[in-house]
Design an enzyme around this catalytic site. Structure first.
Site, PDB file in Angstrom:
ATOM      1  N   GLY A  12       0.900  -0.924  -0.473  1.00 28.24           N
ATOM      2  CA  GLY A  12      -0.156  -0.042   0.231  1.00 28.24           C
ATOM      3  C   GLY A  12       0.723   1.558   0.105  1.00 28.24           C
ATOM      4  N   ALA A  13      -0.151   2.508   0.166  1.00 29.43           N
ATOM      5  CA  ALA A  13       0.538   3.409   0.260  1.00 29.43           C
ATOM      6  C   ALA A  13       1.311   3.544   1.173  1.00 29.43           C
ATOM      7  CB  ALA A  13      -0.104   4.956  -0.266  1.00 29.43           C
ATOM      8  N   VAL A  14       1.161   3.045   2.499  1.00 32.93           N
ATOM      9  CA  VAL A  14       1.684   3.969   3.412  1.00 32.93           C
ATOM     10  C   VAL A  14       2.997   2.293   3.367  1.00 32.93           C
ATOM     11  CG1 VAL A  14       1.792   3.538   5.892  1.00 32.93           C
ATOM     12  CG2 VAL A  14       0.569   4.770   4.717  1.00 32.93           C
ATOM     13  N   ARG A  39      -4.626 -11.043  -2.867  1.00 35.46           N
ATOM     14  CA  ARG A  39      -4.164 -10.606  -4.909  1.00 35.46           C
ATOM     15  C   ARG A  39      -2.317 -10.008  -4.823  1.00 35.46           C
ATOM     16  NH1 ARG A  39      -8.700  -7.251  -2.734  1.00 35.46           N
ATOM     17  NH2 ARG A  39      -7.457  -5.622  -1.697  1.00 35.46           N
ATOM     18  N   CYS A 128      -2.684  10.663  10.988  1.00 34.85           N
ATOM     19  CA  CYS A 128      -1.025  11.793  10.225  1.00 34.85           C
ATOM     20  C   CYS A 128      -1.660  13.371  10.697  1.00 34.85           C
ATOM     21  CB  CYS A 128      -1.643  11.798   8.589  1.00 34.85           C
ATOM     22  SG  CYS A 128      -3.185  10.970   7.593  1.00 34.85           S
ATOM     23  N   SER A 158      -3.477  11.212  -0.716  1.00 31.15           N
ATOM     24  CA  SER A 158      -2.937  10.272  -0.354  1.00 31.15           C
ATOM     25  C   SER A 158      -2.961   9.618   0.927  1.00 31.15           C
ATOM     26  CB  SER A 158      -1.138  10.608  -0.790  1.00 31.15           C
ATOM     27  OG  SER A 158      -0.769  11.308   0.065  1.00 31.15           O
ATOM     28  N   GLY A 159      -3.835  10.205   1.951  1.00 29.62           N
ATOM     29  CA  GLY A 159      -4.732  10.029   2.587  1.00 29.62           C
ATOM     30  C   GLY A 159      -5.190   8.852   2.804  1.00 29.62           C
ATOM     31  N   LYS A 219     -11.425  11.769  15.361  1.00 29.44           N
ATOM     32  CA  LYS A 219      -9.617  11.565  15.888  1.00 29.44           C
ATOM     33  C   LYS A 219      -9.172  12.290  15.667  1.00 29.44           C
ATOM     34  CE  LYS A 219      -9.724   8.808  11.991  1.00 29.44           C
ATOM     35  NZ  LYS A 219      -9.155   7.973  10.517  1.00 29.44           N
ATOM     36  N   HIS A 252      -0.275  16.738   3.713  1.00 33.03           N
ATOM     37  CA  HIS A 252      -1.224  17.850   5.231  1.00 33.03           C
ATOM     38  C   HIS A 252      -1.099  19.148   5.846  1.00 33.03           C
ATOM     39  CE1 HIS A 252      -3.202  13.595   4.797  1.00 33.03           C
ATOM     40  NE2 HIS A 252      -3.471  13.466   5.963  1.00 33.03           N
ATOM     41  N   ASN A 327       2.026  12.730   4.920  1.00 31.55           N
ATOM     42  CA  ASN A 327       0.882  12.566   5.750  1.00 31.55           C
ATOM     43  C   ASN A 327       1.959  10.842   5.557  1.00 31.55           C
ATOM     44  OD1 ASN A 327       0.601  13.261   2.674  1.00 31.55           O
ATOM     45  ND2 ASN A 327      -1.289  11.113   3.498  1.00 31.55           N
TER      46      ASN A 327
HETATM   47  P1  A2P Z   1      -3.229  -5.292  -1.265  1.00 31.76           P
HETATM   48  O1  A2P Z   1      -2.064  -4.719  -2.505  1.00 31.76           O
HETATM   49  O2  A2P Z   1      -3.109  -7.139  -1.981  1.00 31.76           O
HETATM   50  O3  A2P Z   1      -4.824  -4.861  -1.785  1.00 31.76           O
HETATM   51  P2  A2P Z   1      -3.705   1.334   0.761  1.00 31.76           P
HETATM   52  O4  A2P Z   1      -3.890   2.210   2.019  1.00 31.76           O
HETATM   53  O5  A2P Z   1      -3.106   1.583  -0.363  1.00 31.76           O
HETATM   54  O6  A2P Z   1      -5.057   1.104   0.228  1.00 31.76           O
HETATM   55  O7  A2P Z   1      -2.772  -0.605   0.828  1.00 31.76           O
HETATM   56  C1  A2P Z   1      -3.856  -1.294   1.686  1.00 31.76           C
HETATM   57  C2  A2P Z   1      -2.949  -2.179   2.360  1.00 31.76           C
HETATM   58  O8  A2P Z   1      -3.666  -3.188   2.154  1.00 31.76           O
HETATM   59  C3  A2P Z   1      -2.626  -2.590   1.359  1.00 31.76           C
HETATM   60  O9  A2P Z   1      -0.591  -3.384   0.855  1.00 31.76           O
HETATM   61  C4  A2P Z   1      -3.602  -3.756   0.711  1.00 31.76           C
HETATM   62  O10 A2P Z   1      -3.107  -5.607  -0.089  1.00 31.76           O
HETATM   63  C5  A2P Z   1      -3.338  -4.259   1.911  1.00 31.76           C
HETATM   64  N1  A2P Z   1      -4.312  -5.693   2.259  1.00 31.76           N
HETATM   65  C6  A2P Z   1      -5.607  -5.244   1.940  1.00 31.76           C
HETATM   66  N2  A2P Z   1      -6.756  -5.768   2.104  1.00 31.76           N
HETATM   67  C7  A2P Z   1      -6.154  -7.162   3.535  1.00 31.76           C
HETATM   68  C8  A2P Z   1      -6.523  -7.891   3.695  1.00 31.76           C
HETATM   69  N3  A2P Z   1      -7.526  -8.388   3.869  1.00 31.76           N
HETATM   70  N4  A2P Z   1      -5.980  -9.105   3.582  1.00 31.76           N
HETATM   71  C9  A2P Z   1      -4.161  -8.107   3.836  1.00 31.76           C
HETATM   72  N5  A2P Z   1      -3.970  -7.289   3.464  1.00 31.76           N
HETATM   73  C10 A2P Z   1      -4.885  -6.078   3.159  1.00 31.76           C
HETATM   74  C1  11C Z   2      -6.579  10.702   5.530  1.00 29.91           C
HETATM   75  N1  11C Z   2      -5.753  11.062   8.201  1.00 29.91           N
HETATM   76  O1  11C Z   2      -5.760  12.120   5.225  1.00 29.91           O
HETATM   77  C2  11C Z   2      -6.213   9.705   6.698  1.00 29.91           C
HETATM   78  C3  11C Z   2      -5.929   8.683   6.340  1.00 29.91           C
HETATM   79  O2  11C Z   2      -6.742   7.129  11.088  1.00 29.91           O
HETATM   80  O3  11C Z   2      -4.439   6.456  10.265  1.00 29.91           O
HETATM   81  C4  11C Z   2      -5.391   7.576   8.030  1.00 29.91           C
HETATM   82  C5  11C Z   2      -6.185   7.624   9.026  1.00 29.91           C
HETATM   83  C6  11C Z   2      -6.214   6.965   9.556  1.00 29.91           C
HETATM   84  O4  11C Z   2      -7.742  10.633   4.583  1.00 29.91           O
END
Ligand code: A2P
Ligand code: 11C
Length: 349
Positions: A12-14, A39, A128, A158-159, A219, A252, A327
């Site tokens: 993911g992004a983080v 996936r 964040c 991007s949050g 929050k 942010h 962020n």
């Molecule tokens: P995946 O890339 O396989 O969907 P973002 O905050 O950028 O949307 O990223 C979310 C992160 O959480 C990604 O790494 C995503 O993996 C992961 N994720 C989402 N659903 C699940 C799940 N059910 N089990 C484990 N990881 C997950």
């Molecule tokens: C946003 N602050 O900018 C949110 C993202 O509780 O960790 C992070 C959400 C959280 O959309």
């Protein structure tokens, strides 16, 4: 000792930033496990010069893991982190799943590292927008106390995650191409209505609470109190927030207005001094040279930038700050890894 570290949500992004922050940290990593959804299983990511295969996260993934850095959404953390703790791991969670649990420390290391000592396996990384605000407010709170904080946020797209970044780019392209902008994520994934963020402002981040505030605003109020006041009376500081999504990709911004509890102990010069000395804070404040924090400059860095420091001329003890941070780094990955590094350094695992 070398630690086995798992990153949950590594794609993911983080998550991708957790990986690069971990590379740069002082934590001695023996083995790294990259976990995501089904996936992404089989995908490869780089850690130092090593190519690591992403695995589907299951409870058994945490066998033999010492430290979990999690950023895969609240539901995933709720389901999997207790499994990781059962297997002996200490988890630093970047989601909101456990933040308000009294047994879970909510930590920004330069603000309240000592809260880590009472952890029971899970430590929460704040939201964040909360992290950068408390990093700036802490030295002021320590010097002159705080009565009330009123914050308006200008939060980057991007949050809302990796797919939201793509959606913002796509909307900008659609607009430039003369097409109607399409939206599936903003303001909130799964909401009944979606609106474009490009060339727009959305005063909704996260879902609405019954009282008309958004959960992001909730929050900011409750996390700020938990971090700054610890176990003290939560009414000791009043916090009010309005959170707005702006068409910025990373970084942010926050307009923070506050009243100190002891006006005689503070003035703008003193405020600049205490902020300059505060760990993790960089003061960028010079009206003569038009120096002030901007998201475009903060992106890719791990500091909290503070500028536009000035007194409220109509209300003694009132002050304004403009606070900016990346962020995804300061607001998430860098703080999460800094928590883990503090645990390792102090042997608080
Ligand atoms: P995946 O890339 O396989 O969907 P973002 O905050 O950028 O949307 O990223 C979310 C992160 O959480 C990604 O790494 C995503 O993996 C992961 N994720 C989402 N659903 C699940 C799940 N059910 N089990 C484990 N990881 C997950
Ligand atoms: C946003 N602050 O900018 C949110 C993202 O509780 O960790 C992070 C959400 C959280 O959309």
């Amino acid at each position: 000792k070398n630690y086995t570290v798992a990153i949950l949500g590594a794609t993911g992004a983080v998550g991708t930033r957790l990986l690069s922050q971990l590379e740069q940290s002082e934590i001695p990593v023996g083995q790294i496990k990259l976990l995501a959804s089904k996936r992404s299983a089989g995908k490869q990511l780089q850690f130092h010069d090593q190519s690591v295969v992403v695995e589907e996260a299951t409870p058994a993934s945490f066998d033999g893991v010492d430290i979990v850095l999690a950023s895969a959404g609240g539901a995933v953390s709720k389901r999997l982190l207790p499994e990781a703790v059962k297997r002996g791991a200490v988890c630093v969670d970047n989601t909101s799943a456990f933040r308000m649990d009294p047994a879970v420390p909510l930590v920004v290391p330069e603000v309240n590292a000592s809260a880590l000592q009472k952890h029971q396996g899970i430590i929460a990384n704040p939201n964040c927008s909360t992290i950068q605000m408390v990093a700036a407010l802490k030295p002021i709170y320590d010097t002159a106390g705080l009565k009330q904080v009123v914050v308006s946020t200008y939060q980057a797209g991007s949050g809302a995650g990796q797919r939201a970044i793509q959606e913002l780019d796509q909307q900008a392209q659609q607009h430039l191409d003369g097409q109607t902008m399409t939206s599936e994520i903003f303001p909130v994934k799964g909401a009944a209505r979606h609106y474009p963020l490009a060339f727009n402002l959305l005063p909704q981040i996260d879902v609405f609470e019954p009282d008309g505030s958004t959960h992001e605003e909730w929050k900011m109020v409750h996390e700020t109190k938990k971090i700054l006041l610890d176990d003290m009376d939560a009414t000791a500081i009043k916090v009010n927030a309005t959170c707005v999504r702006v068409p910025v990709v990373i970084g942010h911004g926050e307009s923070v207005y506050f009243e100190v509890a002891h006006p005689e102990k503070m003035n703008p010069t003193k405020m600049k001094e205490v902020l300059q000395q505060a760990p993790g804070v960089v003061v960028q404040d010079d009206p003569a040279t038009q120096l002030y924090p901007q998201p475009i400059n903060a992106a890719g860095t791990t500091a909290t930038y503070v500028g536009r420091i000035r007194a409220d001329l109509e209300n003694q003890g009132g002050y304004n700050l403009w606070v900016v941070a990346d962020n995804l780094l300061k607001g998430a990955a860098a703080n999460t890894v800094a928590i883990a590094a503090t645990l390792v350094k102090n042997q608080w695992l």
